[in-house]
Design a protein around this motif. Structure first.
Motif, PDB file in Angstrom:
ATOM      1  N   GLN A  81      70.405 -36.817 -16.105  1.00  0.00           N
ATOM      2  CA  GLN A  81      69.386 -37.814 -16.397  1.00  0.00           C
ATOM      3  C   GLN A  81      69.248 -37.972 -17.903  1.00  0.00           C
ATOM      4  OE1 GLN A  81      65.873 -36.566 -14.258  1.00  0.00           O
ATOM      5  NE2 GLN A  81      66.899 -36.794 -12.291  1.00  0.00           N
ATOM      6  N   HIS A  88      62.212 -39.520 -13.680  1.00  0.00           N
ATOM      7  CA  HIS A  88      62.080 -39.715 -12.225  1.00  0.00           C
ATOM      8  C   HIS A  88      60.611 -39.546 -11.841  1.00  0.00           C
ATOM      9  CE1 HIS A  88      63.076 -35.095 -11.653  1.00  0.00           C
ATOM     10  NE2 HIS A  88      62.170 -35.307 -12.570  1.00  0.00           N
ATOM     11  N   SER A 108      59.582 -37.652  -9.633  1.00  0.00           N
ATOM     12  CA  SER A 108      59.324 -36.276  -9.175  1.00  0.00           C
ATOM     13  C   SER A 108      58.262 -35.622 -10.051  1.00  0.00           C
ATOM     14  CB  SER A 108      60.617 -35.455  -9.211  1.00  0.00           C
ATOM     15  OG  SER A 108      61.601 -36.068  -8.422  1.00  0.00           O
ATOM     16  N   GLN A 161      55.047 -35.671  -8.290  1.00  0.00           N
ATOM     17  CA  GLN A 161      54.968 -34.547  -7.325  1.00  0.00           C
ATOM     18  C   GLN A 161      54.333 -33.355  -8.003  1.00  0.00           C
ATOM     19  OE1 GLN A 161      58.077 -32.384  -5.511  1.00  0.00           O
ATOM     20  NE2 GLN A 161      59.394 -34.190  -5.263  1.00  0.00           N
ATOM     21  N   GLU A 212      58.508 -41.727  -4.891  1.00  0.00           N
ATOM     22  CA  GLU A 212      58.666 -40.323  -4.551  1.00  0.00           C
ATOM     23  C   GLU A 212      57.804 -40.043  -3.327  1.00  0.00           C
ATOM     24  OE1 GLU A 212      60.525 -38.679  -6.669  1.00  0.00           O
ATOM     25  OE2 GLU A 212      60.262 -36.639  -5.934  1.00  0.00           O
ATOM     26  N   PHE A 265      69.942 -30.966  -5.373  1.00  0.00           N
ATOM     27  CA  PHE A 265      68.880 -31.264  -6.336  1.00  0.00           C
ATOM     28  C   PHE A 265      68.211 -29.941  -6.642  1.00  0.00           C
ATOM     29  CE2 PHE A 265      69.245 -35.126  -3.734  1.00  0.00           C
ATOM     30  CZ  PHE A 265      69.531 -36.057  -4.731  1.00  0.00           C
ATOM     31  N   PHE A 284      65.269 -29.195  -7.239  1.00  0.00           N
ATOM     32  CA  PHE A 284      63.898 -29.015  -6.718  1.00  0.00           C
ATOM     33  C   PHE A 284      63.834 -28.966  -5.199  1.00  0.00           C
ATOM     34  CE2 PHE A 284      64.479 -33.577  -6.897  1.00  0.00           C
ATOM     35  CZ  PHE A 284      65.024 -33.793  -8.169  1.00  0.00           C
ATOM     36  N   THR A 285      64.969 -29.097  -4.525  1.00  0.00           N
ATOM     37  CA  THR A 285      64.957 -29.002  -3.061  1.00  0.00           C
ATOM     38  C   THR A 285      66.078 -28.079  -2.587  1.00  0.00           C
ATOM     39  OG1 THR A 285      66.183 -31.088  -3.089  1.00  0.00           O
ATOM     40  CG2 THR A 285      63.872 -31.204  -2.421  1.00  0.00           C
ATOM     41  N   GLY A 290      67.525 -39.650  -2.195  1.00  0.00           N
ATOM     42  CA  GLY A 290      67.767 -38.216  -2.237  1.00  0.00           C
ATOM     43  C   GLY A 290      66.581 -37.525  -1.587  1.00  0.00           C
ATOM     44  N   SER A 291      66.844 -36.376  -0.966  1.00  0.00           N
ATOM     45  CA  SER A 291      65.737 -35.716  -0.260  1.00  0.00           C
ATOM     46  C   SER A 291      66.039 -34.236  -0.062  1.00  0.00           C
ATOM     47  CB  SER A 291      65.549 -36.373   1.108  1.00  0.00           C
ATOM     48  OG  SER A 291      66.720 -36.162   1.887  1.00  0.00           O
ATOM     49  N   GLY A 292      65.095 -33.545   0.509  1.00  0.00           N
ATOM     50  CA  GLY A 292      65.333 -32.139   0.830  1.00  0.00           C
ATOM     51  C   GLY A 292      64.030 -31.406   1.093  1.00  0.00           C
ATOM     52  N   ALA A 299      60.548 -33.465   0.453  1.00  0.00           N
ATOM     53  CA  ALA A 299      60.360 -34.450  -0.607  1.00  0.00           C
ATOM     54  C   ALA A 299      61.524 -35.424  -0.557  1.00  0.00           C
ATOM     55  CB  ALA A 299      60.315 -33.767  -1.969  1.00  0.00           C
ATOM     56  N   GLY A 321      63.146 -39.107  -2.827  1.00  0.00           N
ATOM     57  CA  GLY A 321      62.987 -40.050  -3.932  1.00  0.00           C
ATOM     58  C   GLY A 321      63.971 -41.186  -3.765  1.00  0.00           C
TER      59      GLY A 321
HETATM   60  N1  DAH Z   1      64.378 -37.205  -8.541  1.00  0.00           N
HETATM   61  C1  DAH Z   1      65.640 -37.592  -7.947  1.00  0.00           C
HETATM   62  C2  DAH Z   1      66.338 -38.590  -8.847  1.00  0.00           C
HETATM   63  O1  DAH Z   1      65.693 -39.206  -9.632  1.00  0.00           O
HETATM   64  C3  DAH Z   1      65.450 -38.167  -6.604  1.00  0.00           C
HETATM   65  C4  DAH Z   1      64.989 -37.153  -5.623  1.00  0.00           C
HETATM   66  C5  DAH Z   1      65.914 -36.426  -4.907  1.00  0.00           C
HETATM   67  C6  DAH Z   1      63.646 -36.934  -5.421  1.00  0.00           C
HETATM   68  C7  DAH Z   1      65.515 -35.474  -3.992  1.00  0.00           C
HETATM   69  C8  DAH Z   1      63.240 -35.951  -4.507  1.00  0.00           C
HETATM   70  C9  DAH Z   1      64.208 -35.248  -3.791  1.00  0.00           C
HETATM   71  O2  DAH Z   1      61.963 -35.693  -4.261  1.00  0.00           O
HETATM   72  O3  DAH Z   1      63.785 -34.335  -2.873  1.00  0.00           O
HETATM   73  O4  DAH Z   1      67.503 -38.785  -8.718  1.00  0.00           O
END
Ligand code: DAH
Length: 348
Positions: free
Chosen positions: A160, A176, A178, A181, A218, A256, A258-259, A290-292, A313, A315
């Motif tokens: 990023q 992002h 996030s 969050q 998010e 990611f 954070f997940t 994206g998720s997890g 979560a 995004g």
């Molecule tokens: N923050 C990520 C991005 O900007 C996207 C994202 C991915 C958010 C996975 C999430 C997650 O909450 O669980 O690419």
């Protein structure tokens, strides 16, 4: 006909002509008119008193002519007053507005496609108990990176390209949503069920496919016994509702910080129904988010006991959803303010 009646008729005719040519535009002009014609020493008073000099046999006719003229003056006065009262509402008070004119179709404003989609997303998630939360665009390192399990020198930070504030590089433009969050977990105790829409920034060259700012939403759900199945079901609900059709989805394992575990969700390309086109790069699938499951360390960063609570979560980019909904293929269109683009989204 006596001379008196003749001259009276001629005088009234002349007054009538004068009035016809008048263009009263202000309250002051109207007041002058009133004093001149209807005032206690005005023209009508004079005319009425002139009747007494008319021979008896013509008095009736004369009275009738004067009364008709008086009615005419009074109506003219009342109508002009009404017209000016409407005109007073206009900024200068001098431009008469004709409220009886037909209404022309005004150039109606439109919602920006990103706002339409953002609002739809908010609405869909609100229906299943998510609260919409906002956060700051200028963030500190901790909320954008550190607390999200991206400590300094973590290689994932390179994914990023960040804009740091030049006078104080501990602050940055969030890369992002996030970061929101993080702010929610900091200030709220579980259960937490939020979505956070907003603008994010990355130092990327502007082209049809990348931009230095774009929009994300998010999602975060933390409670006891939240599972990956909940995540899947929630996102499945979301795509079928937002695209108003039965959409095929697939999850691909991803990473990611954070997940854990993490997954990217693809949907079957809506533009070619999976047959392959330039949008899906001939794969039949497009990645939309994206998720997890929220990483236990992230929960602990906010003093949420990861032995008791779990969460998911996700995004997503609003531009991507817009692209699929409205076939907008150039990211630059969103911020060029080209009226030809924007007016296609006029609410009918
Ligand atoms: N923050 C990520 C991005 O900007 C996207 C994202 C991915 C958010 C996975 C999430 C997650 O909450 O669980 O690419």
């Amino acid at each position: 006909m006596s001379n008196t009646l003749n001259s009276l008729t001629a005088t009234i005719e002349q007054y009538q002509k004068n009035i016809d040519q008048m263009t009263i535009q202000t309250q002051e002009d109207l007041e002058k008119f009133r004093i001149n014609f209807l005032g206690s020493k005005g023209i009508l008073k004079d005319l009425m008193s002139a009747i007494k000099d008319v021979p008896v046999e013509e008095k009736k006719q004369c009275g009738h002519i004067c009364n008709e003229f008086k009615k005419f003056v009074e109506i003219y006065f009342e109508e002009t007053k009404k017209r000016l009262n409407i005109a007073v509402i206009s900024p200068k008070g001098h431009i008469p507005i004709d409220a009886t004119l037909p209404v022309y179709d005004q150039n109606r404003g439109s919602h920006h496609p990103l706002s339409i989609v953002r609002r739809d997303i908010e609405h869909l998630f609100s229906k299943i108990g998510f609260i919409v939360v906002d956060g700051p665009e200028i963030e500190d390192d901790w909320h954008n990176f550190g607390s999200m399990n991206l400590p300094e020198s973590h290689p994932a930070r390179d994914m990023q390209d960040t804009f740091y504030l030049s006078h104080n590089p501990t602050y940055l433009l969030r890369t992002h949503t996030s970061s929101v969050q993080a702010r929610v977990m900091e200030s709220t105790k579980p259960p937490i069920r939020v979505i956070c829409p907003g603008r994010v920034f990355r130092n990327e060259t502007i082209s049809a496919r990348s931009h230095c700012f774009f929009h994300q939403v998010e999602g975060l759900y933390i409670d006891t016994a939240v599972s990956f199945a909940d995540l899947k079901q929630t996102l499945y609900y979301f795509v079928t509702e937002i695209f108003q059709q039965n959409v095929q989805i697939r999850f691909r394992p991803s990473y990611f910080p954070f997940t854990e575990p993490s997954a990217e969700m693809d949907i079957q390309c809506l533009l070619c129904a999976g047959r392959g086109c330039t949008i899906c790069k001939h794969t039949g699938w497009v990645e939309i988010l994206g998720s997890g499951m929220v990483h236990p360390q992230v929960l602990e960063n906010f003093k949420i006991d990861s032995n008791v609570y779990s969460g998911f979560a996700f995004g997503m980019g609003i531009e991507r959803i817009c692209q699929l909904k409205y076939r907008i293929n150039d990211l630059r269109l969103y911020s060029q303010n080209d009226i030809r683009f924007l007016k296609q989204f006029t609410v009918k």
